[in-house]
Design an enzyme around this catalytic site. Structure first.
Site, PDB file in Angstrom:
ATOM      1  N   TYR A 200     -10.574  -0.600  10.671  1.00  0.00           N
ATOM      2  CA  TYR A 200     -11.811  -0.152  10.003  1.00  0.00           C
ATOM      3  C   TYR A 200     -12.193  -1.022   8.822  1.00  0.00           C
ATOM      4  O   TYR A 200     -13.229  -0.787   8.210  1.00  0.00           O
ATOM      5  CB  TYR A 200     -11.733   1.328   9.586  1.00  0.00           C
ATOM      6  N   LYS A 201     -11.359  -2.001   8.489  1.00  0.00           N
ATOM      7  CA  LYS A 201     -11.681  -2.876   7.364  1.00  0.00           C
ATOM      8  C   LYS A 201     -12.419  -4.113   7.902  1.00  0.00           C
ATOM      9  O   LYS A 201     -13.577  -4.027   8.292  1.00  0.00           O
ATOM     10  CB  LYS A 201     -10.405  -3.238   6.612  1.00  0.00           C
TER      11      LYS A 201
ATOM     12  N   ASP B 281       2.523  -5.619   7.533  1.00  0.00           N
ATOM     13  CA  ASP B 281       1.311  -4.792   7.552  1.00  0.00           C
ATOM     14  C   ASP B 281       0.126  -5.743   7.362  1.00  0.00           C
ATOM     15  O   ASP B 281       0.034  -6.434   6.342  1.00  0.00           O
ATOM     16  CB  ASP B 281       1.403  -3.752   6.428  1.00  0.00           C
TER      17      ASP B 281
ATOM     18  N   PHE C  64       0.850  -1.184   0.000  1.00  0.00           N
ATOM     19  CA  PHE C  64       0.000   0.000   0.000  1.00  0.00           C
ATOM     20  C   PHE C  64       0.889   1.238   0.000  1.00  0.00           C
ATOM     21  O   PHE C  64       1.823   1.345   0.806  1.00  0.00           O
ATOM     22  CB  PHE C  64      -0.928  -0.003   1.218  1.00  0.00           C
TER      23      PHE C  64
ATOM     24  N   ARG D 219     -12.475  -4.676  -7.185  1.00  0.00           N
ATOM     25  CA  ARG D 219     -12.213  -5.440  -5.954  1.00  0.00           C
ATOM     26  C   ARG D 219     -13.532  -5.840  -5.291  1.00  0.00           C
ATOM     27  O   ARG D 219     -14.450  -5.024  -5.159  1.00  0.00           O
ATOM     28  CB  ARG D 219     -11.505  -4.570  -4.900  1.00  0.00           C
TER      29      ARG D 219
END
Lengths: 397, 397
Positions: free
Chosen positions: B209-210, B184, B113, B356
């Site tokens: 938050y995912k 990560d 990312f 996605r």
């Protein structure tokens, strides 16, 4: 003219409590849980990922920054919200040091909040170039600004004593010596009129959970003077400070102006509470607030000094030399504050001997000050702090 | 065995929506607004400053860290919550680099990312010692781990393709070469069983938050292997990482273990939402979750490949080589995703051509997958993405 009885009605305060700790954590604005419910149910629950655009989450760090900017003398587009004050201090200091590559001294004072000093230590350790964090007594800062100094890192209002540094002349001296000036506004923003642009500050940072009443752990803000905003190196160069975050490039390009000081994904729920808290501030005239703050702090000082000979004023008497808190010293300060809190007068204690009372005209008036004086007098006069129950220290004071 | 129809009832999802974007922002747990209301009214409103002790706010970063620890294979006391993922990546990387003073290469891959890469760039710029951020293709990481490398900085599951790196062998190779490994877990925590201790990770970070469903901008977490926790330099050395924050000393002394990775005042309101979100995870068996995730991702892949010859699978087909998302490539990917969202199938788009779909068994089942396949097939077959209305890009995608 601000009507402070009207602002007072906008807070949800436990009945009978005299809350003089808004300089540590401001109380709950009545609108905040309502705004939060909307952010959670309508925005997060209803819009899901679409909230980033539809509810304006992505733009909020700038929008909220602009509203804070009005309270600290910044123009729109110069303040951005996010992270914690420690992180924002780090970014400001790292940027400033990078702009003065030939200098090795960061100047601060022993009255600065420790986290600012710790963040400076961490930066110095990482840089490994032999920088020095030079600490002097608050009164000695002006003379200590020499041409060795890369940046001064000063909290405008001392968290223990309420002593106020004079931003404009200290900044002018720093500039005359070729140094940059970073101002921590933790105890200034919402406490008194601040003029970051007028005072010449290069960087300024603050938090929003004290006088701004945005809730425990609410996000911080940072101001970058427009003359630096286009070249400041954000140091913590996260994707939301990138020029084009959603291009997902593999190399960093700093965003425009203060935008580059954004780091990670913004704290949307915390920003909802901040949004509601700032609604109250939109109607407040800062000069009127200051006038009322000085009237109330004078009243507290006069009342306590008349009734409590054992308490020594730690806050400067002169108006222009203090913020919006009043502190007294007493060797049994910790136990005395516990006794006060048990009687519904909430201030706090700071080691080794400081009793702090934050004065916040938005929800504290003369009647509360007078009641606080009575209770303080009773506790001190009858040595109620001698009760052993007040001597046990909690993990967090 | 986890009953996924039961977990599904714990979320508040708009009726009729097939939400396949929980890998970007998880949906609202029904308990979260209730928990938040309590945090705001009873804790903040009712306890005011006393909430730091009485409501346990100060201890929450550790308590929540322990609950996340169970999901990622860490023992209690090894994970702490706070800040954003970018900040935690910075701390991990700064610590690792400090532990390998004679090496100058940080290794990552082009599928990482971008914010991780940007934070590394920022650190390298600050250090000014000629460090290099070396990026290789994801498939080339293993061979690129040489004795030049100070640390590898790898996101376990690729945010675009869902490709999964194998933590244990890559970490073992890093260690064999004298390098440290930072993982990560943004697309791993809550997506599949993770074993940070078993995999040998030196540091690991993630967001909540995912897949963990703690809300937009929810705080991050960091794991430090116990063999490093007592000597790791936190770099961002804030007051709450200090050994004795409330002693207000003027010099930093690192706190015990992972505690030193705390920085500023913790985000209490955001932690309330995280607390509620983790209640759901307490009952989830990660092996069962993985089994269901693989069943559902297989079903989506098979359905789409049978019906949509124009979509090219971007996610590895082998179970052990992928996380819990399925991605397809299409030159009109952006417009196609807009067309899907307009028809109630919400995934997202990542430039240049990736559609996605995040698969989250807690609230997505086979019926949703089958419906999604039907809608995807209709959009692709009838070229509904040709509608000009789907081609206008929003500021945030």
């Amino acid at each position: 003219m601000t009507d402070f009885s009207a602002t007072r009605a906008l807070f949800d305060l436990p009945p009978g409590l005299v809350y003089l700790d808004g300089n540590s954590l401001g109380p709950l604005p009545k609108a905040a849980p309502v705004r939060m419910e909307r952010a959670m149910r309508e925005e997060w629950g209803g819009m899901l990922i679409g909230g980033w655009n539809k509810a304006g989450w992505m733009a909020q760090p700038r929008a909220l920054g602009d509203r804070i900017g009005r309270l600290i003398g910044a123009e729109p587009g110069q303040v951005v919200v996010g992270d914690t004050l420690s992180i924002k201090v780090f970014q400001a200091l790292a940027s400033a040091v990078e702009m003065r590559p030939d200098r090795r001294v960061i100047l601060s004072d022993t009255g600065n909040f420790p986290s600012d000093l710790y963040m400076a230590e961490g930066l110095i350790g990482m840089l490994g170039k032999g920088h020095e964090l030079r600490l002097v007594e608050p009164e000695a800062v002006e003379d200590a600004i020499t041409d060795e100094i890369a940046a001064i890192l000063i909290t405008e209002v001392d968290y223990r004593t309420g002593r106020r540094h004079d931003m404009a002349p200290l900044t002018a001296k720093a500039h005359a010596m070729g140094a940059l000036a970073i101002w921590d506004l933790a105890h200034s923003a919402g406490a008194l009129p601040v003029e970051v642009a007028g005072g010449g500050a290069d960087f300024a940072c603050g938090c929003t959970y004290k006088y701004l009443n945005a809730g425990p752990g609410a996000p911080a803000f940072i101001y970058v003077a427009p003359r630096h905003a286009g070249r400041a190196v954000p140091a913590l160069s996260g994707w939301l400070g990138h020029h084009a975050p959603f291009a997902f490039e593999t190399s960093y390009r700093a965003g425009d102006g203060v935008n580059r000081m954004r780091v990670g994904t913004p704290p949307v729920l915390a920003m909802a509470a901040l949004d509601a808290a700032l609604d109250i501030w939109d109607g407040v005239d800062m000069a009127a607030l200051r006038q009322e703050s000085l009237r109330l702090t004078d009243r507290l000082i006069a009342g306590v000094e008349a009734a409590c000979p054992d308490l020594t004023l730690a806050t400067p008497r002169e108006h222009e030399r203090r913020g919006s808190q009043v502190s007294f010293r007493h060797p049994e300060g910790y136990a005395a504050m516990q006794a006060l809190i048990a009687r519904g007068v909430v201030g706090d204690f700071r080691a080794p001997d400081i009793l702090r009372f934050g004065i916040t005209p938005l929800y504290v008036g003369a009647a509360e000050i007078d009641h606080a004086v009575e209770v303080i007098a009773e506790v001190m006069d009858r040595r109620l702090y001698d009760d052993a129950g007040y001597r046990t220290r909690a993990a967090v004071t």
